[in-house]
Design a protein around this motif. Structure first.
Motif, PDB file in Angstrom:
ATOM      1  N   ALA A  16      -0.285 -14.001  -2.271  1.00 55.32           N
ATOM      2  CA  ALA A  16      -1.318 -13.399  -1.262  1.00 55.32           C
ATOM      3  C   ALA A  16      -0.801 -12.067  -0.674  1.00 55.32           C
ATOM      4  O   ALA A  16      -1.373 -11.132  -0.744  1.00 55.32           O
ATOM      5  N   GLU A  17       0.417 -11.878  -0.328  1.00 55.89           N
ATOM      6  CA  GLU A  17       1.265 -10.786   0.092  1.00 55.89           C
ATOM      7  C   GLU A  17       1.537  -9.784  -0.758  1.00 55.89           C
ATOM      8  O   GLU A  17       1.139  -8.682  -0.513  1.00 55.89           O
ATOM      9  N   ARG A  26       3.585   6.090   3.195  1.00 52.13           N
ATOM     10  CA  ARG A  26       2.690   6.772   2.189  1.00 52.13           C
ATOM     11  C   ARG A  26       3.451   7.604   1.298  1.00 52.13           C
ATOM     12  O   ARG A  26       3.384   8.014   0.071  1.00 52.13           O
ATOM     13  N   SER A  27       4.631   8.207   1.717  1.00 49.47           N
ATOM     14  CA  SER A  27       5.580   9.149   1.123  1.00 49.47           C
ATOM     15  C   SER A  27       6.396   8.441  -0.044  1.00 49.47           C
ATOM     16  O   SER A  27       7.127   8.997  -0.396  1.00 49.47           O
ATOM     17  N   PHE A  47       2.960  -5.037   7.125  1.00 49.42           N
ATOM     18  CA  PHE A  47       2.442  -3.748   7.992  1.00 49.42           C
ATOM     19  C   PHE A  47       1.587  -2.969   7.179  1.00 49.42           C
ATOM     20  O   PHE A  47       0.472  -2.611   7.696  1.00 49.42           O
ATOM     21  N   ARG A  48       2.022  -2.736   5.754  1.00 44.27           N
ATOM     22  CA  ARG A  48       0.845  -1.991   4.830  1.00 44.27           C
ATOM     23  C   ARG A  48      -0.472  -2.802   4.832  1.00 44.27           C
ATOM     24  O   ARG A  48      -1.275  -2.047   5.021  1.00 44.27           O
ATOM     25  N   ILE A  49      -0.398  -4.224   4.771  1.00 50.40           N
ATOM     26  CA  ILE A  49      -1.726  -4.951   4.624  1.00 50.40           C
ATOM     27  C   ILE A  49      -2.285  -4.836   5.973  1.00 50.40           C
ATOM     28  O   ILE A  49      -3.526  -4.463   5.735  1.00 50.40           O
ATOM     29  N   LEU A  70       5.725   5.269  10.840  1.00 49.19           N
ATOM     30  CA  LEU A  70       5.634   4.192   9.914  1.00 49.19           C
ATOM     31  C   LEU A  70       4.746   4.302   8.759  1.00 49.19           C
ATOM     32  O   LEU A  70       5.102   4.070   7.622  1.00 49.19           O
ATOM     33  N   ARG A  71       3.451   4.769   9.035  1.00 47.28           N
ATOM     34  CA  ARG A  71       2.508   4.995   7.926  1.00 47.28           C
ATOM     35  C   ARG A  71       2.811   6.214   7.020  1.00 47.28           C
ATOM     36  O   ARG A  71       2.876   6.038   5.702  1.00 47.28           O
ATOM     37  N   GLU A  72       3.531   7.196   7.687  1.00 47.83           N
ATOM     38  CA  GLU A  72       3.712   8.291   6.716  1.00 47.83           C
ATOM     39  C   GLU A  72       5.048   8.037   5.735  1.00 47.83           C
ATOM     40  O   GLU A  72       5.044   8.468   4.629  1.00 47.83           O
TER      41      GLU A  72
END
Length: 217
Positions: free
Chosen positions: A19-20, A173-174, A108-110, A168-170
């Motif tokens: 699932a992860e 994403r990068s 975290f991405r999920i 964290l998101r950037e």
């Protein structure tokens, strides 16, 4: 019986691992229970033996991980006489741990890609606790004169929260296009310098003998 329990736990972990991966690759909404069961190599009956639905799987994934927000919460349980310095130390340490742990990165991405309707009560409570904790620290800094008067505690909380989540998101994403801990640590120090009031006679911004944690370059 012991072997049966061990097999059951192995099956449960296989479901969570599958699932992860799939939640991270396809998104929570686009992943079906059948797809998770096939990826885990288990029957639908075995899936339902362990989990009622995808939301329950998501909660279990969160329970076996330690999100950066939770690490910061634990790290500043006692902010001491220098609340801004303590918050900075805990945040930099959380970035360092996150950069080295691919499992936490996937979780975290999920969690970051969930819609408001998909977010469970645990995640909503965690977000609220994080904002409330940072706000209390900023209020403490204001009360002891270490928060710059140009910022209210609420404004300072927004600055830090947006910076940490944005970093964290950037970074994800990068494709991890910059060193998270070293660059993030430098950015956070600059921001804390901006938020911190100029020292006055008889007051230090950091207790004697307490040095900032080293940032790996």
């Amino acid at each position: 019986m012991r072997k049966t329990r061990e097999d059951s736990e192995l099956t449960r972990q296989a479901i969570l691992d599958a699932a992860e991966r799939m939640f991270c690759e396809r998104g929570f909404a686009a992943t079906t229970l059948d797809a998770v069961s096939r990826a885990a190599g288990v029957t639908r009956g075995a899936f339902y033996w362990h989990f009622k639905d995808k939301t329950e799987v998501l909660a279990a994934l969160h329970q076996r991980s330690f999100l950066p927000q939770e690490q910061i919460l634990a790290g500043v349980a006692d902010a001491g006489p220098d609340p801004l310095g303590c918050l900075l130390d805990a945040t930099v340490e959380a970035l360092q741990s996150f950069e080295q742990d691919e499992g936490r990165q996937r979780i975290f991405r999920i969690m970051s890609n969930l819609t408001p309707a998909e977010r469970n009560d645990t995640l909503a409570r965690l977000d609220a606790e994080m904002r409330a904790l940072i706000l209390r620290i900023m209020q403490r800094a204001r009360d002891n004169g270490t928060l710059h008067p140009d910022f209210t505690p609420h404004e300072a909380q927004i600055v830090l929260s947006v910076t940490v989540v944005g970093l964290l998101r950037e970074w994800l994403r990068s494709g991890k296009g910059f060193p998270l801990a070293s660059f993030g640590g430098r950015l956070l120090r600059r921001q804390m310098d901006l938020l911190r009031a100029a020292p006055t006679a008889g007051r230090m911004t950091r207790p004697p003998g307490r040095a900032s944690p080293a940032i790996k370059h």
